[in-house]
Design an enzyme around this catalytic site. Sequence first.
Site, mmCIF file in Angstrom:
data_model
loop_
_atom_site.group_PDB
_atom_site.id
_atom_site.type_symbol
_atom_site.label_atom_id
_atom_site.label_comp_id
_atom_site.label_asym_id
_atom_site.label_seq_id
_atom_site.Cartn_x
_atom_site.Cartn_y
_atom_site.Cartn_z
ATOM 1 N N SER A 116 0.838 -1.197 0.000
ATOM 2 C CA SER A 116 0.000 0.000 0.000
ATOM 3 C C SER A 116 0.875 1.250 0.000
ATOM 4 O O SER A 116 1.699 1.434 -0.897
ATOM 5 C CB SER A 116 -0.964 -0.039 1.209
ATOM 6 O OG SER A 116 -1.966 0.944 1.084
ATOM 7 N N GLU A 212 -1.947 -2.495 -8.171
ATOM 8 C CA GLU A 212 -3.200 -2.632 -7.418
ATOM 9 C C GLU A 212 -3.494 -1.286 -6.779
ATOM 10 O O GLU A 212 -2.665 -0.388 -6.796
ATOM 11 C CB GLU A 212 -3.088 -3.745 -6.376
ATOM 12 C CG GLU A 212 -2.044 -3.522 -5.298
ATOM 13 C CD GLU A 212 -2.579 -2.838 -4.047
ATOM 14 O OE1 GLU A 212 -3.770 -3.024 -3.705
ATOM 15 O OE2 GLU A 212 -1.816 -2.107 -3.406
ATOM 16 N N HIS A 277 -4.817 -5.303 -1.484
ATOM 17 C CA HIS A 277 -5.722 -5.049 -0.367
ATOM 18 C C HIS A 277 -6.826 -6.088 -0.237
ATOM 19 O O HIS A 277 -7.755 -5.911 0.546
ATOM 20 C CB HIS A 277 -6.337 -3.654 -0.512
ATOM 21 C CG HIS A 277 -5.373 -2.529 -0.294
ATOM 22 N ND1 HIS A 277 -4.500 -2.113 -1.276
ATOM 23 C CD2 HIS A 277 -5.137 -1.741 0.786
ATOM 24 C CE1 HIS A 277 -3.775 -1.108 -0.801
ATOM 25 N NE2 HIS A 277 -4.137 -0.862 0.437
#
Length: 307
Positions: A116, A212, A277
């Site tokens: 992330s 992502e 995620h």
Amino acid sequence: MKELTRPKRLAPGARVAVVATSGPVPEERLQAGLDVLRGWDLDPVPAPHVLDRHTEFGYLAGTDADRAADLQSAWCDPAVDAVLCARGGYGAQRLIDLLDWEALRAAGPKVFVGFSDVTVLHEAFAARLGLATLHGPMAAGVDFVKNARAQEHLRATLFAPETVRTIASGGRALVPGRARGVTLGGCLSLLAAELGTPHARPSAAGGLLCLEDVGEQTYRLDRYLTQLLRAGWLERVHGVLLGSWEDCSRYEAIRPLLADRLGPLGVPVAEEFGFGHCAGALTIPFGVAAELDADTATLTLDEPALR
């Protein structure tokens, strides 16, 4: 794009530092994550400021200086074998210019895990230290604490990386074919945000690019991909792996955009690859040579992720 230096695998009793590089960390989840690590016969050590919260900007885990000092101290401690990020959120970008990169380089390679917002640190460790890293679950993350698949894939990567040389995602081909390259990537919005910054990777040429994101509407994903395209960052990329798009627009709306922006690259693209995620996220090593088979949605590493 060259392969990067692979750190040593972990052994029982290894000391792992848990640091908060980005957002504030819930104490109960941190304690649960530490218990998981102890169950793996590791010696987890929380950084001094891991539970801090910035007094003015509540989205940060303490001050930039304290978060940077925790990361610096953990990495430069010869007794620490690995550094695991506690969670993502936002804030890692604010640390990059506060770190002593010469001291980090002198400390030598060790395992680094996160995803992330930690994407910017993966990129910095690759560009400035020449070090392979692990895009995987974080110590105080819900997935790490509660999901057996996420735990076991990370555990195997850390202790017995030869057992996960082939990463089978259960996904499918958006664009069929096979490609070889060196893995890199992470959160799409963070990769776009890195463009033009000092020491940023000039392009993904020669790479197998993993993408992502979370909480983004389709037009924003379009913006990030278009920015990477216009900047020439995607020229001569060898293949693309697409992970999760959690809390984004419906995938039925995102998929045509991904095909529109990435299809013209003329390289294999695998979708729904199971990292990021999503629940049960797979651990993907960055900086290692591998082959992507989009038709079978597999990534086969030339060598184990860790030595």
